[in-house]
Design a protein around this motif. Structure first.
Motif: not given
Length: 181
Positions: A157-160, A162-181
């Motif tokens: 909540p209230d993470f960044l 942006i455009d004059g207000a604190w905005r909620d954000h979802e957090r998404w992530a990936v790690t190196a072991d999740m990606i096949r090279t």
């Protein structure tokens, strides 16, 4: 547009390369054309002074890495992907931000570009983890994160500010072991 371009990585339709100061005119034109697509989520630089400052930070700051996603057919800029807040040491992580330009939206170019940046970050940059923070109503950005293998990890909540207000954000992530090279 660029003639012969050396890319850091290439896919079937796009290549990724670092920003240059010479990209300013094209980037600004594309940002202006894409204002309706970007807002209220993004506010990329739309004049020469703002672009020079923005590109300068991405070029010179070691805690940032900026990439332009360019169409291999002609070299035009389709979008941009930046890794911000790069932390080395035990963390080996960076925060991604990205945007497609209107002429390239919905064509799958950014998905290909994001895949290239993720692989480059885990290879050439030696990172272990990448995070994306997205406003919950930004369906296109969330769909791109999901398509590229990122997992939803939480809600801030209230993470960044942006455009004059604190905005909620979802957090998404990936790690190196999740990606096949």
């Amino acid at each position: 547009m660029h003639g012969v371009t050396e890319y850091l990585a290439e896919g079937s339709r796009v290549g990724i390369r670092h920003y240059t100061h010479e990209d300013g005119a094209e980037f600004i034109a594309r940002a202006r054309e894409s204002k309706a697509l970007h807002q209220p989520w993004l506010f990329p630089p739309a004049n020469a002074t703002a672009y020079a400052s923005y590109a300068g930070r991405l070029i010179e700051d070691p805690t940032k890495a900026g990439f332009l996603v360019c169409e291999r057919d002609g070299g035009g800029i389709a979008g941009f992907i930046n890794i911000n807040n790069i932390v080395e040491g035990a963390f080996q992580c960076g925060a991604l931000g990205y945007g497609a330009f209107a002429h390239a939206a919905g064509r799958g170019l950014m998905g290909e570009g994001l895949d290239l940046v993720v692989r480059y970050a885990f290879g050439g940059l030696g990172l272990h983890r990448l995070e994306i923070n997205v406003q919950p109503d930004n369906a296109a950005s969330i769909a791109l994160a999901r398509r590229c293998g990122f997992r939803l990890e939480g809600f801030s909540p209230d993470f960044l500010f942006i455009d004059g207000a604190w905005r909620d954000h979802e957090r998404w992530a990936v790690t190196a072991d999740m990606i096949r090279t």
